[in-house]
Design an enzyme around this catalytic site. Structure first.
Site, mmCIF file in Angstrom:
data_model
loop_
_atom_site.group_PDB
_atom_site.id
_atom_site.type_symbol
_atom_site.label_atom_id
_atom_site.label_comp_id
_atom_site.label_asym_id
_atom_site.label_seq_id
_atom_site.Cartn_x
_atom_site.Cartn_y
_atom_site.Cartn_z
ATOM 1 N N GLU A 108 -0.164 2.945 -4.637
ATOM 2 C CA GLU A 108 0.283 2.208 -3.454
ATOM 3 C C GLU A 108 1.448 1.284 -3.803
ATOM 4 O O GLU A 108 1.481 0.696 -4.887
ATOM 5 C CB GLU A 108 -0.872 1.356 -2.918
ATOM 6 N N CYS A 121 5.982 -4.829 -3.793
ATOM 7 C CA CYS A 121 4.849 -4.965 -4.708
ATOM 8 C C CYS A 121 4.587 -3.583 -5.295
ATOM 9 O O CYS A 121 4.222 -2.655 -4.573
ATOM 10 C CB CYS A 121 3.641 -5.477 -3.923
ATOM 11 N N CYS A 128 -7.569 1.134 -12.458
ATOM 12 C CA CYS A 128 -7.427 -0.045 -13.329
ATOM 13 C C CYS A 128 -8.703 -0.204 -14.166
ATOM 14 O O CYS A 128 -9.794 0.112 -13.704
ATOM 15 C CB CYS A 128 -7.205 -1.299 -12.477
ATOM 16 N N CYS A 132 -12.095 -6.170 -11.737
ATOM 17 C CA CYS A 132 -12.292 -7.408 -10.958
ATOM 18 C C CYS A 132 -13.199 -7.083 -9.762
ATOM 19 O O CYS A 132 -12.962 -6.101 -9.051
ATOM 20 C CB CYS A 132 -10.948 -7.966 -10.480
ATOM 21 N N CYS A 135 -11.910 -6.372 -6.032
ATOM 22 C CA CYS A 135 -10.748 -5.502 -5.887
ATOM 23 C C CYS A 135 -11.159 -4.035 -5.753
ATOM 24 O O CYS A 135 -11.968 -3.530 -6.522
ATOM 25 C CB CYS A 135 -9.853 -5.686 -7.113
ATOM 26 N N GLY A 173 -3.339 -1.720 -10.958
ATOM 27 C CA GLY A 173 -3.226 -1.689 -12.410
ATOM 28 C C GLY A 173 -2.896 -3.043 -12.999
ATOM 29 O O GLY A 173 -2.501 -3.971 -12.295
ATOM 30 N N GLU A 174 -3.109 -3.140 -14.310
ATOM 31 C CA GLU A 174 -2.845 -4.387 -15.049
ATOM 32 C C GLU A 174 -1.588 -4.177 -15.908
ATOM 33 O O GLU A 174 -1.603 -3.389 -16.864
ATOM 34 C CB GLU A 174 -4.074 -4.720 -15.907
ATOM 35 N N HIS A 313 -8.589 -10.520 1.550
ATOM 36 C CA HIS A 313 -8.700 -9.400 2.489
ATOM 37 C C HIS A 313 -10.068 -8.760 2.224
ATOM 38 O O HIS A 313 -10.285 -8.203 1.141
ATOM 39 C CB HIS A 313 -7.626 -8.338 2.207
ATOM 40 N N CYS A 356 -5.049 -4.421 -2.129
ATOM 41 C CA CYS A 356 -4.787 -3.460 -3.199
ATOM 42 C C CYS A 356 -5.892 -2.410 -3.340
ATOM 43 O O CYS A 356 -7.052 -2.739 -3.492
ATOM 44 C CB CYS A 356 -4.629 -4.301 -4.457
HETATM 45 FE FE1 SF4 Z 1 -8.115 -6.759 -11.233
HETATM 46 FE FE2 SF4 Z 1 -5.561 -6.222 -10.456
HETATM 47 FE FE3 SF4 Z 1 -7.010 -4.382 -11.764
HETATM 48 FE FE4 SF4 Z 1 -7.624 -5.029 -9.262
HETATM 49 S S1 SF4 Z 1 -5.760 -4.041 -9.959
HETATM 50 S S2 SF4 Z 1 -9.081 -4.729 -10.968
HETATM 51 S S3 SF4 Z 1 -7.181 -7.230 -9.241
HETATM 52 S S4 SF4 Z 1 -6.345 -6.366 -12.556
#
Ligand code: SF4
Length: 367
Positions: A108, A121, A128, A132, A135, A173-174, A313, A356
């Site tokens: 996305e 963004c 990921c 978290c 998320c 993603g991180e 959200h 996200c």
């Molecule tokens: Fe965490 Fe960002 Fe990964 Fe979502 S995309 S799990 S908020 S690090």
């Protein structure tokens, strides 16, 4: 480069030129018996003019274009889906380059217009690893790293490309977990032979992977955003498992080693080349009390930074709820009045699943 090209040949995928540096494009030109300056011309076509096909590279000879097209792809992938919000925010689904016959993958990308600003963004991974709890992407788990080419395609193939003023690596993603690709993409965005953007216009976020952060701070000049979300380690760990490996106190200790991020830096904040911000999703009853605000003030007391409060959200099947407007405003005013510059980030694109990971999750569930 040789190793990457050989690996791509093995999986029967033509290498993409988008994502390569000037010197790598010069090497490719020389390897095919073309003059070295073709490398510079390729940079111009790929990154400045943003063409999608070799045929459009009109100052290259026909033979050069034919030779390049035989061995390489430009690497552009148009979006496969798009949702436009009533507030003008647009969410795109971009395909990721995968070997022929393999399962399609998407990420996305969100374009957020705001008066004279146009922020993009971008995502840096499919899924990921960070998990978290609030998320949707975290729930998907990790699928794959994006290449620098996949990251840059989200900008280059964006219909609103000419309206962009800022880029944030805050999508799926991180970034510190795919740092080679992120650093390569930001190098191309800021290089004289690339997009020529000021690094101040690019912000890279992280949940706080200290090893990657150190390298990022040393090797890049782009701004940094730390996803904080809770100031108390034990409670932060409940919503962000990364706290177990790299605690938020360790993150702050690392940042304090760099004068550019410190309060006692004699340079005025507005003239600094790098910005440091902390992202803070405000959850109802979880991180929005006076005790949390005081802990936040204590944690960040030595840093020259800003805090962005973010409305949550809601995602399906989640116990988390966003704090009320009244509580958000109180928190902002409390932090600001105690010397911590704090803003409430405008909530955009609620009606198009701007949170996200919601769109890719929906697509995968339906396919
Ligand atoms: Fe965490 Fe960002 Fe990964 Fe979502 S995309 S799990 S908020 S690090």
């Amino acid at each position: 480069l040789q190793w990457r090209l050989a690996a791509l040949q093995q999986i029967k995928m033509k290498p993409s030129l988008i994502g390569l540096s000037l010197s790598e494009l010069q090497d490719i030109a020389l390897a095919h018996g073309l003059p070295k300056y073709v490398g510079k011309q390729l940079c111009e076509w790929l990154y400045v003019k943003g063409v999608a096909a070799f045929d459009e590279m009109t100052n290259l000879s026909k033979a050069a274009r034919f030779c390049l097209a035989e061995h390489y792809e430009v690497g552009r992938m148009p979006h496969s889906e798009m949702r436009r919000s009533v507030d003008g925010t647009v969410k795109y689904l971009f395909p990721v380059r995968t070997p022929e016959g393999s399962h399609p993958r998407y990420v996305e990308t969100v374009f957020i217009p705001d008066r004279e600003r146009g922020t993009l963004c971008v995502s840096c991974q499919v899924g990921c690893k960070m998990g978290c709890r609030f998320c949707m992407t975290g729930r998907q788990g990790f699928v794959a790293h994006l290449t620098a080419g996949d990251i840059l395609n989200q900008l280059l193939s964006l219909p609103e490309r000419n309206l962009l003023t800022n880029i944030v690596f805050m999508g799926q993603g991180e970034p510190m977990d795919n740092l080679d690709a992120v650093l390569r993409a930001t190098e191309i965005l800021t290089a004289e032979w690339g997009w020529k953007w000021s690094p101040r216009r690019i912000t890279v976020s992280t949940v706080g992977i200290v090893t990657g952060m150190r390298r990022f701070i040393d090797e890049s000049r782009c701004s940094l955003a730390v996803s904080l979300h809770h100031p108390l380690p034990a409670e932060r760990q409940e919503i962000m498992p990364i706290e177990k490996a790299f605690g938020i106190e360790e993150v702050v200790a690392l940042l304090k080693q760099y004068p550019v991020f410190c309060k006692n830096n004699p340079e005025p904040p507005e003239s600094r080349q790098r910005r440091l911000s902390f992202e803070y999703i405000v959850f109802d009853g979880l991180n929005d009390s006076k005790a949390h605000a005081d802990a936040l003030l204590h944690l960040l007391r030595d840093l020259s930074c800003r805090v962005n409060l973010i409305r949550f959200h809601t995602i399906p099947d989640s116990p988390f709820r966003g704090a009320s407007e009244k509580q958000m405003t109180w928190l902002r005013d409390y932090l600001t009045s105690h010397g911590l510059f704090t803003t409430i980030r405008a909530s955009r694109g609620q009606d198009i699943y701007a949170a996200c990971g919601l769109l890719t999750t929906k697509l995968q569930t339906n396919s």
